[in-house]
Each structure stands twice: as C-alpha cells, then as structure tokens.
Design a protein around this motif. Structure first.
Motif, PDB file in Angstrom:
ATOM      1  N   ASP A   1     -10.194 -13.758  -5.696  1.00  0.00           N
ATOM      2  CA  ASP A   1     -10.287 -12.515  -6.468  1.00  0.00           C
ATOM      3  C   ASP A   1      -9.190 -11.546  -6.052  1.00  0.00           C
ATOM      4  O   ASP A   1      -8.881 -11.402  -4.868  1.00  0.00           O
ATOM      5  N   VAL A   2      -8.631 -10.853  -7.033  1.00  0.00           N
ATOM      6  CA  VAL A   2      -7.627  -9.819  -6.774  1.00  0.00           C
ATOM      7  C   VAL A   2      -8.304  -8.469  -6.982  1.00  0.00           C
ATOM      8  O   VAL A   2      -8.921  -8.232  -8.021  1.00  0.00           O
ATOM      9  N   TRP A   3      -8.199  -7.594  -5.983  1.00  0.00           N
ATOM     10  CA  TRP A   3      -8.851  -6.290  -6.028  1.00  0.00           C
ATOM     11  C   TRP A   3      -7.865  -5.195  -5.719  1.00  0.00           C
ATOM     12  O   TRP A   3      -6.954  -5.370  -4.908  1.00  0.00           O
ATOM     13  N   THR A   4      -8.059  -4.036  -6.375  1.00  0.00           N
ATOM     14  CA  THR A   4      -7.373  -2.849  -5.886  1.00  0.00           C
ATOM     15  C   THR A   4      -8.087  -2.485  -4.596  1.00  0.00           C
ATOM     16  O   THR A   4      -9.286  -2.722  -4.447  1.00  0.00           O
ATOM     17  N   ALA A   5      -7.349  -1.932  -3.655  1.00  0.00           N
ATOM     18  CA  ALA A   5      -7.948  -1.691  -2.346  1.00  0.00           C
ATOM     19  C   ALA A   5      -7.478  -0.369  -1.774  1.00  0.00           C
ATOM     20  O   ALA A   5      -6.391   0.120  -2.090  1.00  0.00           O
ATOM     21  N   ARG A   6      -8.355   0.171  -0.931  1.00  0.00           N
ATOM     22  CA  ARG A   6      -8.012   1.354  -0.147  1.00  0.00           C
ATOM     23  C   ARG A   6      -8.282   1.038   1.305  1.00  0.00           C
ATOM     24  O   ARG A   6      -9.220   0.299   1.628  1.00  0.00           O
ATOM     25  N   LEU A   7      -7.479   1.624   2.153  1.00  0.00           N
ATOM     26  CA  LEU A   7      -7.687   1.468   3.585  1.00  0.00           C
ATOM     27  C   LEU A   7      -8.902   2.293   3.988  1.00  0.00           C
ATOM     28  O   LEU A   7      -9.085   3.421   3.525  1.00  0.00           O
ATOM     29  N   SER A   8      -9.752   1.731   4.824  1.00  0.00           N
ATOM     30  CA  SER A   8     -10.965   2.412   5.269  1.00  0.00           C
ATOM     31  C   SER A   8     -10.612   3.670   6.054  1.00  0.00           C
ATOM     32  O   SER A   8      -9.662   3.668   6.848  1.00  0.00           O
ATOM     33  N   PRO A   9     -11.371   4.745   5.856  1.00  0.00           N
ATOM     34  CA  PRO A   9     -11.121   5.958   6.638  1.00  0.00           C
ATOM     35  C   PRO A   9     -11.473   5.769   8.115  1.00  0.00           C
ATOM     36  O   PRO A   9     -11.130   6.612   8.945  1.00  0.00           O
ATOM     37  N   ALA A  10     -12.102   4.657   8.474  1.00  0.00           N
ATOM     38  CA  ALA A  10     -12.482   4.400   9.864  1.00  0.00           C
ATOM     39  C   ALA A  10     -11.306   3.918  10.714  1.00  0.00           C
ATOM     40  O   ALA A  10     -11.432   3.826  11.931  1.00  0.00           O
ATOM     41  N   VAL A  11     -10.177   3.606  10.086  1.00  0.00           N
ATOM     42  CA  VAL A  11      -8.997   3.146  10.844  1.00  0.00           C
ATOM     43  C   VAL A  11      -7.899   4.191  10.726  1.00  0.00           C
ATOM     44  O   VAL A  11      -7.876   4.992   9.787  1.00  0.00           O
TER      45      VAL A  11
ATOM     46  N   ALA B   1     -16.355  -2.604   2.514  1.00  0.00           N
ATOM     47  CA  ALA B   1     -17.220  -1.974   1.511  1.00  0.00           C
ATOM     48  C   ALA B   1     -16.590  -2.144   0.137  1.00  0.00           C
ATOM     49  O   ALA B   1     -15.407  -2.473   0.016  1.00  0.00           O
ATOM     50  N   ILE B   2     -17.403  -1.908  -0.881  1.00  0.00           N
ATOM     51  CA  ILE B   2     -16.925  -1.896  -2.268  1.00  0.00           C
ATOM     52  C   ILE B   2     -17.351  -0.563  -2.858  1.00  0.00           C
ATOM     53  O   ILE B   2     -18.517  -0.188  -2.798  1.00  0.00           O
ATOM     54  N   GLU B   3     -16.406   0.154  -3.420  1.00  0.00           N
ATOM     55  CA  GLU B   3     -16.691   1.412  -4.106  1.00  0.00           C
ATOM     56  C   GLU B   3     -16.180   1.280  -5.533  1.00  0.00           C
ATOM     57  O   GLU B   3     -14.981   1.347  -5.770  1.00  0.00           O
ATOM     58  N   GLY B   4     -17.108   1.059  -6.445  1.00  0.00           N
ATOM     59  CA  GLY B   4     -16.719   0.843  -7.841  1.00  0.00           C
ATOM     60  C   GLY B   4     -15.944  -0.456  -7.961  1.00  0.00           C
ATOM     61  O   GLY B   4     -16.442  -1.512  -7.628  1.00  0.00           O
ATOM     62  N   ALA B   5     -14.699  -0.344  -8.435  1.00  0.00           N
ATOM     63  CA  ALA B   5     -13.845  -1.525  -8.581  1.00  0.00           C
ATOM     64  C   ALA B   5     -12.781  -1.577  -7.491  1.00  0.00           C
ATOM     65  O   ALA B   5     -11.749  -2.219  -7.661  1.00  0.00           O
ATOM     66  N   THR B   6     -13.032  -0.908  -6.375  1.00  0.00           N
ATOM     67  CA  THR B   6     -12.060  -0.846  -5.287  1.00  0.00           C
ATOM     68  C   THR B   6     -12.676  -1.403  -4.006  1.00  0.00           C
ATOM     69  O   THR B   6     -13.789  -1.039  -3.625  1.00  0.00           O
ATOM     70  N   ALA B   7     -11.938  -2.296  -3.361  1.00  0.00           N
ATOM     71  CA  ALA B   7     -12.369  -2.837  -2.079  1.00  0.00           C
ATOM     72  C   ALA B   7     -11.887  -1.917  -0.959  1.00  0.00           C
ATOM     73  O   ALA B   7     -10.710  -1.531  -0.960  1.00  0.00           O
TER      74      ALA B   7
ATOM     75  N   PHE C   1       0.853  -1.191   0.000  1.00  0.00           N
ATOM     76  CA  PHE C   1       0.000   0.000   0.000  1.00  0.00           C
ATOM     77  C   PHE C   1       0.881   1.230   0.000  1.00  0.00           C
ATOM     78  O   PHE C   1       1.907   1.266   0.682  1.00  0.00           O
ATOM     79  N   GLU C   2       0.488   2.202  -0.778  1.00  0.00           N
ATOM     80  CA  GLU C   2       1.157   3.500  -0.783  1.00  0.00           C
ATOM     81  C   GLU C   2       0.079   4.556  -0.648  1.00  0.00           C
ATOM     82  O   GLU C   2      -0.869   4.572  -1.432  1.00  0.00           O
ATOM     83  N   ARG C   3       0.210   5.383   0.336  1.00  0.00           N
ATOM     84  CA  ARG C   3      -0.772   6.424   0.627  1.00  0.00           C
ATOM     85  C   ARG C   3      -2.188   5.857   0.743  1.00  0.00           C
ATOM     86  O   ARG C   3      -3.144   6.399   0.207  1.00  0.00           O
ATOM     87  N   GLY C   4      -2.312   4.703   1.430  1.00  0.00           N
ATOM     88  CA  GLY C   4      -3.619   4.118   1.717  1.00  0.00           C
ATOM     89  C   GLY C   4      -4.232   3.286   0.610  1.00  0.00           C
ATOM     90  O   GLY C   4      -5.360   2.826   0.734  1.00  0.00           O
ATOM     91  N   ALA C   5      -3.508   3.055  -0.510  1.00  0.00           N
ATOM     92  CA  ALA C   5      -4.061   2.258  -1.617  1.00  0.00           C
ATOM     93  C   ALA C   5      -3.070   1.174  -2.023  1.00  0.00           C
ATOM     94  O   ALA C   5      -1.860   1.386  -2.011  1.00  0.00           O
ATOM     95  N   GLY C   6      -3.602  -0.002  -2.375  1.00  0.00           N
ATOM     96  CA  GLY C   6      -2.759  -1.124  -2.786  1.00  0.00           C
ATOM     97  C   GLY C   6      -3.593  -2.206  -3.444  1.00  0.00           C
ATOM     98  O   GLY C   6      -4.622  -1.919  -4.047  1.00  0.00           O
TER      99      GLY C   6
END
Length: 152
Positions: A114-124, A139-145, A101-106
């Motif tokens: 399944d392989v997904w692009t992901a972002r760290l939840s703003p709740a953590v 959660a799922i937002e578009g094509a990002t987990a 992950f770089e700047r919250g995304a990986g």
C-alpha cells in the motif's frame, strides 16, 4: 422399483448441499450435518432399512453437533490466530519512504504494498526522512499514516 435401494443418492445429495452451505457459513453446523449424512450414506450402502438409516444419521448428527462442534469452535477461537484487518493490520507495519518528506509530510510504501501519504509522528524529533529510509506506522489519521523512523 424400490425407492429404498436408491436412498444413498438422497444421502449423497444432502451431504453435498450441507458441505456447500458450510463453505459459506463457516460455523461447523452444516459440516456436522453433512458428515452425519455421510454416515447415513454408509448405512444405506450396507443395506439397512430406511428407518435405521435415519436413526443412525440422527444419532451421528447429535453426537457431532454436541460433542465435536464445540471443541472445534473452541480450538478455532483459542488458536491464537488473530486476523487483524483494516487499520489494526497497519499498526506497527514497516515500510519505506518513497517520496521525499517536506516539513514532516511525504509518501511511504508499506510492507503490504500500500502507498500512503504520511506524516512524521510528533513523538520524534522533527526532521525529514530520506527516500529509501525505513519507517514504522504508529497511527492512522484519516488517509494519512503517522510514521516513525525504524530502529536499526
């Protein structure tokens, strides 16, 4: 040649066609009709006249359709087996970080492969999870987990 002696063939064909249709529809109607055709087949083999075979098969169909089918449908729908599909199936699914992950995304690989692009939840608290770290999809937002680190 007496066609009534070959009525069992007609009953067998009707039963097989109904069973094949049931495999497509999966609503138990054609299963009940197919089973009543088997009853007609048995009555044919025992040598009953054609009109008696039809009456017995019709009575069996009515009994199966109005007494057995509703109970089967009720048991099927109330069995507690909820088959989640799509995005619903991904909620709460575990996985593992597969690309840093770089700047919250990986990138993560979920338990289903399944392989997904992901972002760290703003709740953590903001941080970049390491490769191999366990995560859970929230959660799922578009094509990002959207993921959170798994509790250890």
């Amino acid at each position: 040649m007496d066609l009534v002696q070959y009525a069992w063939i007609a009953w067998l064909v009707v039963a097989l066609v109904c069973f094949i249709i049931e495999m497509v529809t999966l609503e138990f109607t054609f299963l009940m009709i197919g089973l009543s055709s088997v009853v007609g087949l048995v009555s044919s083999i025992t040598g009953l006249p054609w009109w008696a075979q039809i009456l017995i098969a019709a009575a069996a169909a009515l009994l199966l359709l109005f007494l057995v089918r509703p109970k089967l449908l009720h048991r099927l729908h109330d069995s507690g087996e909820i088959n989640k599909q799509g995005i619903e199936a991904l909620m709460g699914m575990a996985g593992e970080v597969t690309r840093s992950f770089e700047r919250g995304a990986g990138e993560v690989t979920l338990a289903n492969g399944d392989v997904w692009t992901a972002r760290l939840s703003p709740a953590v608290p903001p941080r970049d999870p390491d490769v191999g770290e366990r995560i859970v999809v929230t959660a799922i937002e578009g094509a990002t987990a959207i993921v959170v680190p798994a509790q250890r």
